[in-house]
Scaffold this motif. Structure first.
Motif, short mmCIF file in Angstrom:
data_model
loop_
_atom_site.label_atom_id
_atom_site.label_comp_id
_atom_site.label_asym_id
_atom_site.label_seq_id
_atom_site.Cartn_x
_atom_site.Cartn_y
_atom_site.Cartn_z
N THR A 56 34.89 36.46 56.92
CA THR A 56 34.29 37.79 56.66
C THR A 56 32.97 37.88 57.41
N PRO A 76 27.34 47.27 40.87
CA PRO A 76 27.86 45.99 41.40
C PRO A 76 29.25 45.68 40.90
N GLY A 77 29.50 45.86 39.58
CA GLY A 77 30.82 45.60 39.05
C GLY A 77 31.87 46.49 39.67
N HIS A 78 31.50 47.74 39.88
CA HIS A 78 32.43 48.67 40.50
C HIS A 78 32.79 48.23 41.93
N HIS A 79 31.76 47.76 42.66
CA HIS A 79 32.01 47.33 44.03
C HIS A 79 32.83 46.04 44.08
N HIS A 80 32.59 45.13 43.11
CA HIS A 80 33.39 43.92 43.06
C HIS A 80 34.86 44.27 42.83
N THR A 81 35.10 45.16 41.90
CA THR A 81 36.48 45.60 41.62
C THR A 81 37.10 46.23 42.85
N VAL A 98 36.27 45.69 46.00
CA VAL A 98 36.52 44.65 47.01
C VAL A 98 37.80 43.87 46.67
N ASP A 99 37.95 43.53 45.37
CA ASP A 99 39.15 42.80 44.96
C ASP A 99 40.40 43.63 45.23
N GLU A 100 40.32 44.93 44.94
CA GLU A 100 41.48 45.80 45.18
C GLU A 100 41.80 45.86 46.67
N ARG A 101 40.75 46.00 47.49
CA ARG A 101 40.98 46.07 48.93
C ARG A 101 41.53 44.74 49.47
N GLU A 130 31.73 45.98 57.59
CA GLU A 130 32.19 44.66 57.14
C GLU A 130 33.57 44.38 57.74
#
Length: 473
Positions: free
Chosen positions: A457, A309-314, A316-319, A446
């Protein structure tokens, strides 16, 4: 002989007399001990320690013997024979099926009129040599037929829980194997395939059990027995057993209780273990290893799941940051294009007015320079020209204004911010790819939609071409 007698009484012998004469004849013919070789069959032991067996011409197992003679080994002589065998390392035992070379006296058992041998000594090297020669010959044949490692090429199941145990039912080997498996507490399923593991008919029985077990739904076959003399283990050097193992489509483990010798069965088996207990431990350790590896994989999966989850949050923020940068760049580029177009239009209008002024000045100069005659004759035309000249700048300015309005409308049409304010939107995927057609997305993609005031979104639930409306008749 008298006339009334059918036979001469003086020529008639009693059974005892016949047996005695045969006894004397045997003694004269075999006055010394002799060496005799053959295969032991029908061996039995009396309560007083005597051993009795038939010494036969060697034939295939189950075949009818062609020649045999009874042998007696008295207890006193048996102890001497045992000491002779012990000097060879106790690697052999007198038992059915063993080929031996013995020293004996030829005797006639007078009460029954039966010729027999009274064994006095033995040549252990003969038996061990025959066993070794037969073993080496069998190994050469198996190698020539590419059967030495045939069973080793059969894959061992990752979790071998269904085990076919081939041994003598109720033996110590059977108990040792079961005790080790039970102590592991793993859910093994043991199918016992009981068979003789030594003696004349043992090779054929063992081979039959291997073939039978190979047809069952088993993961592995375990062939085990306790230790013993080399002659006790002769069945495991026999061709039928070796070929049954080599031809099996199920992995065969060999756990024979010997520390020095290696049988042919050990050579051709998938794995060779020292004892029945070691054979069971091999299976248990395989499950322990699998259990440990499974636990490691579970820990790795749990750690990965926790970090995801943390990896995906990071991500998403980067994207999102990247998308914001791209949108800002697009807007800046659009502003630059609009400003450049406006500046160009302004310069073009100025140039047009300047040229019009120049033309007007030139026309006025031409009118002033005309002669008075031409002025008189062309008063009307001059008036008309004057009227036209007075109207022409307004028209030019009006036309120019209309073109400016048109250019301004075109610039406004291509301004993304204007399109957004009119209710249009810009839709991209999460990675910033612009969505133009249904084929650019799939179910579950998405989407990020930019509006005049903020973003929306969403996730695609269906995508396909737009169906044209049906015309009414």
């Amino acid at each position: 002989m008298s006339d009334g007698a059918l036979f001469e009484v003086d020529d008639t012998l009693t059974v005892a007399q016949v047996n005695r004469r045969l006894h004397d004849a045997v003694r004269r013919t075999f006055s010394k001990d002799i060496w005799v070789q053959g295969q032991i069959r029908n061996l039995s032991r009396s309560g007083r320690g005597h051993v009795y067996f038939d010494l036969c011409e060697p034939v295939a197992a189950g075949a009818q013997t062609k020649a045999a003679i009874a042998v007696t080994l008295f207890d006193s002589t048996r102890q001497i024979v045992n000491r002779i065998i012990t000097r060879t390392g106790n690697n052999m035992r007198i038992d059915d099926g063993v080929e031996v070379r013995i020293k004996a006296t030829v005797e006639m058992y007078v009460p029954r009129g039966q010729v027999q041998l009274n064994m006095t000594s033995i040549d252990p090297e003969f038996t061990l040599g025959r066993l070794g020669a037969d073993r080496d010959q069998l190994l050469r044949e198996l190698k020539a037929q590419d059967l030495i490692d045939a069973n080793q090429r059969v894959p061992m199941p990752l979790v071998p829980l269904r085990v076919g145990l081939i041994t003598s039912g109720g033996s110590a080997a059977h108990a040792d194997f079961h005790d080790q498996i039970t102590a592991s507490r793993y859910a093994f399923e043991i199918t016992t395939l009981s068979t003789r593991v030594q003696g004349e008919f043992a090779p054929e029985e063992i081979a039959a059990m291997i073939q039978h077990g190979d047809k069952l739904d088993l993961d592995v076959l375990a062939l085990v027995r306790g230790g013993g003399a080399r002659t006790d283990l002769a069945a495991f050097d026999a061709g039928p057993v070796a070929r049954a193992i080599a031809n099996a489509s199920t992995p065969v483990l060999c756990g024979i209780g010997h520390e020095i010798d290696t049988s042919v069965a050990d050579v051709v088996a998938h794995a060779s273990l020292k004892t029945p207990t070691a054979c069971a431990q091999f299976l248990v350790e395989r499950l322990v290893s699998f259990d440990f590896e499974l636990a490691q994989r579970a820990e790795q999966l749990a750690a990965l799941t926790a970090a995801m989850p943390g990896h995906h949050h990071t991500l998403v923020d980067e994207r999102a940051g990247l998308l914001a940068q791209r949108v800002a760049q697009t807007l800046r580029a659009a502003d630059a294009v609009t400003s450049a177009a406006a500046n160009g239009l302004e310069r073009r209008v100025a140039r047009t007015i300047s040229r019009s002024d120049q033309r007007l000045a030139t026309a006025r100069g031409h009118v002033v320079a005309r002669t008075a005659v031409a002025i008189s004759a062309s008063v009307r035309r001059c008036d008309q020209h004057q009227e036209r000249l007075s109207q022409r700048p307004d028209r030019i300015l009006r036309d120019t204004g209309q073109r400016l309005d048109l250019l301004e409308a075109r610039l406004s049409a291509i301004d993304p911010s204007q399109a957004l304010r009119r209710g249009y939107s810009i839709t991209t995927t999460a990675d910033g790819k612009l969505v133009r057609e249904p084929s650019d997305v799939s179910v579950g993609t998405e989407l990020i939609t930019r509006l005049a005031q903020g973003t929306v979104t969403s996730t695609v639930s269906a995508a396909g071409p737009t169906t044209a409306p049906r015309e009414r008749s």
